[in-house]
Scaffold this motif. Structure first.
Motif, short mmCIF file in Angstrom:
data_model
loop_
_atom_site.label_atom_id
_atom_site.label_comp_id
_atom_site.label_asym_id
_atom_site.label_seq_id
_atom_site.Cartn_x
_atom_site.Cartn_y
_atom_site.Cartn_z
N HIS A 70 58.87 0.10 81.89
CA HIS A 70 59.85 -0.57 81.06
C HIS A 70 60.51 0.44 80.12
O HIS A 70 60.03 1.56 79.93
CB HIS A 70 59.19 -1.68 80.26
CG HIS A 70 58.44 -2.67 81.09
ND1 HIS A 70 58.86 -3.06 82.35
CD2 HIS A 70 57.30 -3.35 80.85
CE1 HIS A 70 58.02 -3.94 82.83
NE2 HIS A 70 57.04 -4.11 81.95
N ASP A 71 61.60 0.01 79.48
CA ASP A 71 62.21 0.84 78.46
C ASP A 71 61.27 0.94 77.26
O ASP A 71 60.39 0.09 77.07
CB ASP A 71 63.55 0.23 78.03
CG ASP A 71 64.53 0.15 79.20
OD1 ASP A 71 64.42 0.99 80.11
OD2 ASP A 71 65.38 -0.76 79.20
N ALA A 72 61.48 1.95 76.44
CA ALA A 72 60.60 2.19 75.30
C ALA A 72 61.42 2.45 74.05
O ALA A 72 62.56 2.90 74.12
CB ALA A 72 59.66 3.37 75.57
N LYS B 217 62.41 4.68 71.22
CA LYS B 217 62.37 6.13 71.01
C LYS B 217 62.35 6.48 69.52
O LYS B 217 61.67 7.42 69.12
CB LYS B 217 63.59 6.78 71.66
CG LYS B 217 63.64 6.66 73.17
CD LYS B 217 64.93 7.26 73.73
CE LYS B 217 65.12 8.71 73.32
NZ LYS B 217 66.37 9.27 73.89
N TYR C 205 66.44 2.77 71.77
CA TYR C 205 65.60 2.61 72.96
C TYR C 205 66.00 3.63 74.03
O TYR C 205 67.06 4.27 73.95
CB TYR C 205 65.73 1.19 73.51
CG TYR C 205 65.24 0.14 72.54
CD1 TYR C 205 63.92 -0.27 72.56
CD2 TYR C 205 66.09 -0.41 71.59
CE1 TYR C 205 63.46 -1.22 71.66
CE2 TYR C 205 65.64 -1.36 70.68
CZ TYR C 205 64.31 -1.75 70.72
OH TYR C 205 63.86 -2.68 69.83
N SER C 206 65.16 3.76 75.04
CA SER C 206 65.40 4.73 76.10
C SER C 206 66.53 4.29 77.03
O SER C 206 67.01 5.09 77.83
CB SER C 206 64.12 4.95 76.91
OG SER C 206 63.64 3.71 77.43
N ALA C 207 66.95 3.04 76.95
CA ALA C 207 68.06 2.53 77.76
C ALA C 207 68.66 1.35 77.02
O ALA C 207 68.14 0.91 75.98
CB ALA C 207 67.59 2.12 79.16
N VAL D 183 69.37 -2.33 76.00
CA VAL D 183 68.56 -3.54 76.02
C VAL D 183 69.46 -4.74 75.71
O VAL D 183 70.60 -4.60 75.28
CB VAL D 183 67.41 -3.45 75.00
CG1 VAL D 183 66.45 -2.34 75.39
CG2 VAL D 183 67.94 -3.22 73.59
N HIS E 263 72.43 2.24 73.20
CA HIS E 263 70.96 2.17 73.23
C HIS E 263 70.38 1.72 71.90
O HIS E 263 69.16 1.70 71.74
CB HIS E 263 70.37 3.52 73.60
CG HIS E 263 70.67 3.93 75.01
ND1 HIS E 263 70.11 5.05 75.60
CD2 HIS E 263 71.45 3.38 75.97
CE1 HIS E 263 70.55 5.17 76.84
NE2 HIS E 263 71.37 4.17 77.08
N SER F 128 64.16 -5.63 78.24
CA SER F 128 64.35 -4.30 78.81
C SER F 128 65.42 -4.33 79.89
O SER F 128 65.79 -5.39 80.41
CB SER F 128 63.02 -3.79 79.39
OG SER F 128 63.17 -2.54 79.98
N SER F 129 65.94 -3.15 80.25
CA SER F 129 66.98 -3.07 81.27
C SER F 129 66.48 -3.52 82.64
O SER F 129 67.28 -3.85 83.51
CB SER F 129 67.52 -1.63 81.36
OG SER F 129 66.48 -0.72 81.70
N ASP F 130 65.14 -3.54 82.84
CA ASP F 130 64.59 -4.02 84.10
C ASP F 130 64.32 -5.51 84.08
O ASP F 130 63.75 -6.06 85.01
CB ASP F 130 63.31 -3.26 84.46
CG ASP F 130 62.20 -3.47 83.44
OD1 ASP F 130 62.43 -4.21 82.45
OD2 ASP F 130 61.11 -2.91 83.61
#
Length: 204
Positions: free
Chosen positions: A32-34, A36, A56-58, A60, A85, A108-110
């Motif tokens: 998942h995204d995290a 940062k 975040y890493s991507a 959201v 982000h 998250s992006s997923d």
């Protein structure tokens, strides 16, 4: 007799290859995204807070941000919004000295929700002026007025700190992949043995 044996062997090899394929890229593909970076940072001591920033890493979606003090009282903040982000939320009122916790939750992006908490403290005067006690108050046993002091930043932040939800791959996925690999190897070995037994029977 050769065609069915080859078909079973190909199916076993395909199952084994599929299990290995899922096991190898599972960590980067399913991660998942995290979070940062955050402002205020985790366990930081700041003079004031005008805005909460979460990077975040991507990108959201559906951000949800709360701010509460060490006693659990919710502090009014602006509606959280996304910018690339970043997730931003304004803090319109000055924060009194003391310990606070930012609680966040995003998608998250997923497509999976992730959440966490960020403890921090606001520095300031550790005492508030109080009315002086009467001169004879202590002697007569009358009530005395104590100065109000915020909780120490270190202890309050430690009490409010909660680790973020793990964004890693659940353990049951790894366990399932291991079972698939073992089953595929067992089927492959058993099929090979049966093939050899049939060849011996046909030779006789």
């Amino acid at each position: 007799m050769t065609f069915p044996r080859l078909s079973i062997r190909k199916a076993a090899l395909a199952a084994l290859a599929c299990a290995l394929f899922l096991a190898l890229p599972a960590s980067p593909a399913l991660a998942h995204d995290a979070l940062k970076r955050s402002s205020p940072a985790k366990n930081a001591q700041v003079g004031s807070v005008d805005r909460i920033e979460l990077e975040y890493s991507a990108g959201v979606k559906f951000p949800f941000v709360l701010l509460h003090d060490a006693a659990g009282k919710q502090i009014t903040i602006g509606e959280p919004r996304t910018s690339g982000h970043l997730v931003l939320a304004d803090v319109p009122q000055p924060l009194a000295p003391g310990a606070y916790v930012i609680a966040w939750r995003v998608v998250s992006s997923d497509g999976h929700p992730i959440e966490g908490e960020i403890p921090f403290s606001v520095k300031g005067s550790s005492s508030v002026s109080a009315s002086p006690s009467p001169a004879g108050g202590a002697a007569t046993g009358g009530p005395s007025t104590a100065a109000t002091r915020p909780a120490p930043a270190g202890s309050a932040a430690a009490a409010g700190e909660t680790s973020a939800a793990s964004a890693g791959v659940p353990g049951w996925i790894w366990g399932g992949l291991a079972v698939l690999v073992v089953l595929g190897a067992f089927v492959l070995i058993r099929t090979a043995r049966r093939g050899r037994d049939r060849e011996d029977v046909n030779a006789d």
